[in-house]
Design a protein around this motif. Structure first.
Motif, PDB file in Angstrom:
ATOM      1  N   ASN A  17       0.842  -1.197   0.000  1.00 35.74           N
ATOM      2  CA  ASN A  17       0.000   0.000   0.000  1.00 35.74           C
ATOM      3  C   ASN A  17       0.873   1.242   0.000  1.00 35.74           C
ATOM      4  O   ASN A  17       2.040   1.199   0.399  1.00 35.74           O
ATOM      5  CB  ASN A  17      -0.968   0.010   1.193  1.00 35.74           C
ATOM      6  N   TRP A  19       0.228   5.569   0.809  1.00 34.28           N
ATOM      7  CA  TRP A  19      -0.704   6.633   1.155  1.00 34.28           C
ATOM      8  C   TRP A  19      -1.016   7.475  -0.059  1.00 34.28           C
ATOM      9  O   TRP A  19      -0.140   7.723  -0.890  1.00 34.28           O
ATOM     10  CB  TRP A  19      -0.124   7.538   2.243  1.00 34.28           C
ATOM     11  N   ASP A  20      -2.236   7.933  -0.153  1.00 29.32           N
ATOM     12  CA  ASP A  20      -2.630   8.876  -1.205  1.00 29.32           C
ATOM     13  C   ASP A  20      -2.061  10.249  -0.856  1.00 29.32           C
ATOM     14  O   ASP A  20      -1.489  10.451   0.226  1.00 29.32           O
ATOM     15  CB  ASP A  20      -4.161   8.914  -1.322  1.00 29.32           C
ATOM     16  N   TYR A  55       2.048   8.843  -4.399  1.00 24.33           N
ATOM     17  CA  TYR A  55       0.599   8.643  -4.492  1.00 24.33           C
ATOM     18  C   TYR A  55       0.084   8.502  -5.916  1.00 24.33           C
ATOM     19  O   TYR A  55      -1.039   8.059  -6.124  1.00 24.33           O
ATOM     20  CB  TYR A  55      -0.136   9.821  -3.837  1.00 24.33           C
ATOM     21  N   LYS A  57      -0.957   7.049  -9.060  1.00 28.99           N
ATOM     22  CA  LYS A  57      -1.191   5.678  -9.528  1.00 28.99           C
ATOM     23  C   LYS A  57      -0.554   5.426 -10.890  1.00 28.99           C
ATOM     24  O   LYS A  57      -0.105   4.307 -11.156  1.00 28.99           O
ATOM     25  CB  LYS A  57      -2.693   5.382  -9.557  1.00 28.99           C
ATOM     26  N   THR A  76      -8.109   2.367  -4.535  1.00 23.07           N
ATOM     27  CA  THR A  76      -8.009   3.456  -3.563  1.00 23.07           C
ATOM     28  C   THR A  76      -9.062   3.241  -2.493  1.00 23.07           C
ATOM     29  O   THR A  76     -10.243   3.079  -2.795  1.00 23.07           O
ATOM     30  CB  THR A  76      -8.204   4.813  -4.252  1.00 23.07           C
ATOM     31  N   ALA A 137      -5.610   5.657   1.103  1.00 17.99           N
ATOM     32  CA  ALA A 137      -4.401   4.993   0.595  1.00 17.99           C
ATOM     33  C   ALA A 137      -4.754   4.170  -0.637  1.00 17.99           C
ATOM     34  O   ALA A 137      -5.919   3.875  -0.902  1.00 17.99           O
ATOM     35  CB  ALA A 137      -3.792   4.096   1.665  1.00 17.99           C
ATOM     36  N   HIS A 138      -3.717   3.799  -1.371  1.00 15.23           N
ATOM     37  CA  HIS A 138      -3.857   2.897  -2.520  1.00 15.23           C
ATOM     38  C   HIS A 138      -3.336   1.516  -2.096  1.00 15.23           C
ATOM     39  O   HIS A 138      -2.268   1.411  -1.501  1.00 15.23           O
ATOM     40  CB  HIS A 138      -3.030   3.383  -3.714  1.00 15.23           C
ATOM     41  N   VAL A 139      -4.090   0.486  -2.439  1.00 11.47           N
ATOM     42  CA  VAL A 139      -3.639  -0.889  -2.238  1.00 11.47           C
ATOM     43  C   VAL A 139      -3.304  -1.416  -3.628  1.00 11.47           C
ATOM     44  O   VAL A 139      -4.139  -1.391  -4.539  1.00 11.47           O
ATOM     45  CB  VAL A 139      -4.725  -1.742  -1.558  1.00 11.47           C
ATOM     46  N   GLN A 141      -1.799  -4.473  -6.063  1.00 13.12           N
ATOM     47  CA  GLN A 141      -1.615  -5.919  -6.177  1.00 13.12           C
ATOM     48  C   GLN A 141      -1.208  -6.224  -7.612  1.00 13.12           C
ATOM     49  O   GLN A 141      -1.840  -5.771  -8.569  1.00 13.12           O
ATOM     50  CB  GLN A 141      -2.918  -6.644  -5.834  1.00 13.12           C
TER      51      GLN A 141
END
Length: 145
Positions: A17, A19-20, A55, A57, A76, A137-139, A141
């Motif tokens: 993850n 943080w944004d 942050y 993407k 997000t 936050a952004h996760v 994968q």
């Protein structure tokens, strides 16, 4: 990311993850702005620069692609951060993160003043009693093909 990809088995997953941007993380944003008023000639920007500085993407996806990963899933997530008082996150940020080092580098004798400025700013924005602020936050994968 290249090293993570190298050690993953085929089909293995990299999950992390980030943080944004700080504007989507209300307590951190308020603390950063409060400290800019305390140290106007050289504001401590650790929170904006480091935990909230990675942050984008598009950048994350491009860096994963450059390491050989394809098609990351980036979600997000917004949540709430809660504390009993404004003083709790002020102390946590000013004295319990590397932001402390930036405050001390400007003037170690002003740590209490900086913490109080953060407390006051959080209380003005969120109130005196139990407080609640947005965090985001952004996760990420991505699997090794």
């Amino acid at each position: 990311y290249m090293e993570a990809r190298r050690v993953l088995k085929p089909g293995g997953t990299l999950l992390f993850n980030a943080w944004d941007r700080i504007e989507h993380n209300q307590f951190a944003d308020v603390v950063t702005n409060a400290l800019a008023a305390v140290f106007p000639d050289d504001p401590p920007r650790f929170l904006a620069r480091v935990p909230h500085g990675y942050y984008d993407k598009g950048v994350i996806a491009a860096e994963l692609a450059a390491a050989g990963f394809a098609a990351p899933r980036i979600e997000t997530l917004a949540a709430r951060s809660r504390a009993d008082t404004a003083r709790i996150p002020a102390i946590a940020y000013c004295q319990g993160t590397p932001l402390r080092n930036e405050i001390a580098a400007r003037d170690p004798a002003r740590m209490a003043e900086a913490t109080q400025a953060a407390t006051d700013a959080i209380a003005r924005r969120f109130g005196e009693g139990p407080i609640d602020g947005k965090i985001q936050a952004h996760v990420v994968q991505v699997a090794k093909s």
